[in-house]
Design an enzyme around this catalytic site. Structure first.
Site, short mmCIF file in Angstrom:
data_model
loop_
_atom_site.label_atom_id
_atom_site.label_comp_id
_atom_site.label_asym_id
_atom_site.label_seq_id
_atom_site.Cartn_x
_atom_site.Cartn_y
_atom_site.Cartn_z
N SER A 102 6.08 6.92 10.14
CA SER A 102 7.06 7.43 11.05
C SER A 102 6.47 8.59 12.03
O SER A 102 7.04 8.44 13.18
CB SER A 102 8.18 8.47 10.16
OG SER A 102 8.86 7.51 9.23
N GLU A 145 11.29 1.86 9.22
CA GLU A 145 11.88 1.36 7.89
C GLU A 145 12.27 -0.25 8.11
O GLU A 145 13.46 -0.70 7.69
CB GLU A 145 13.02 2.14 7.45
CG GLU A 145 12.57 3.71 6.96
CD GLU A 145 11.50 3.74 6.02
OE1 GLU A 145 11.03 2.75 5.31
OE2 GLU A 145 11.06 4.80 5.82
N CYS A 154 -5.33 5.74 -2.27
CA CYS A 154 -4.95 5.99 -3.59
C CYS A 154 -5.38 7.28 -4.07
O CYS A 154 -6.60 7.79 -3.34
CB CYS A 154 -5.53 4.67 -4.34
SG CYS A 154 -5.35 4.84 -6.36
N CYS A 183 -7.60 7.65 -6.30
CA CYS A 183 -9.14 7.46 -6.23
C CYS A 183 -9.95 7.33 -4.80
O CYS A 183 -11.29 7.44 -5.04
CB CYS A 183 -9.55 6.22 -7.14
SG CYS A 183 -8.90 4.70 -6.17
#
Length: 195
Positions: free
Chosen positions: A16, A88, A145, A147
């Site tokens: 966005s 979207e 992520c 990680c």
């Protein structure tokens, strides 16, 4: 030559804010754009494209019955449009994606679509599926992520646990969805904040 762009990512990658930045760049140069958002996404109010960092802009609402080519022609008759931006875009229908391709090919107006590729159960959304088929350029916007690896999947969280069944469309933000790499998605490992 105008093109149909599909810029996809998982949640929290900045789709966005990227759309808002592109809109600003066009308007800063005196260009006119048509900004569209789906009616189903009302997290920040209907007709608002809002980034998680708080920047927003108004948009015309579309739903599954909206003829986007007709809408484009109506807006174009008021003032020349230099670009269409859609937030979207995963919520578009097949027919709407085809309409976007027609706008690009027939009216030479570039269209930039931003959205998710896959849902929480790793299925493509209808709009995503057909944007992958019809887009001239497909670009990934990357996020990470917990990680540190690239996140490619979105997990839905209910009561602190990852779920893989349910309705495809349930609107929510960081309270309901987490972006994960494939390894942690497959392990249902949502990260330390969910331990």
């Amino acid at each position: 030559m105008a093109q149909l762009y599909y810029r996809y990512s998982t949640m929290n990658a900045g789709k966005s804010i990227d759309l808002i930045k592109v809109a600003y760049n066009y308007e800063e140069r005196g260009k006119h754009i048509l900004t569209l958002a789906p009616s189903v996404d009302n997290r920040y109010g209907v007709g608002q494209i809002t980034s998680r960092i708080g920047v927003s802009r108004k948009a015309i609402i579309v739903d599954s019955s909206t003829d986007i080519e007709k809408l484009y022609l109506e807006e174009e008759s008021k003032q020349h449009l230099d670009c269409i931006l859609i937030d979207e875009a995963q919520f578009l229908t097949k027919q709407q994606v085809i309409q976007l391709a027609i706008i690009v090919d027939t009216h030479n107006c570039p269209v930039l679509c931003y959205g998710l590729k896959n849902d929480f159960s790793n299925e493509l959304f209808e709009g995503s599926h057909y944007l992958l088929v019809y887009a001239d350029k497909i670009e990934e916007i990357k996020t990470i992520c917990h990680c540190g690896r690239k996140a490619t999947m979105v997990a839905r969280v209910v009561d602190g646990k990852m779920v893989t069944e349910g309705e495809q469309v349930v609107i929510g933000g960081n309270d309901m969805y987490v972006s994960l790499c494939r390894k942690h998605y497959m392990a249902h490992d949502l990260g330390p904040e969910f331990k």
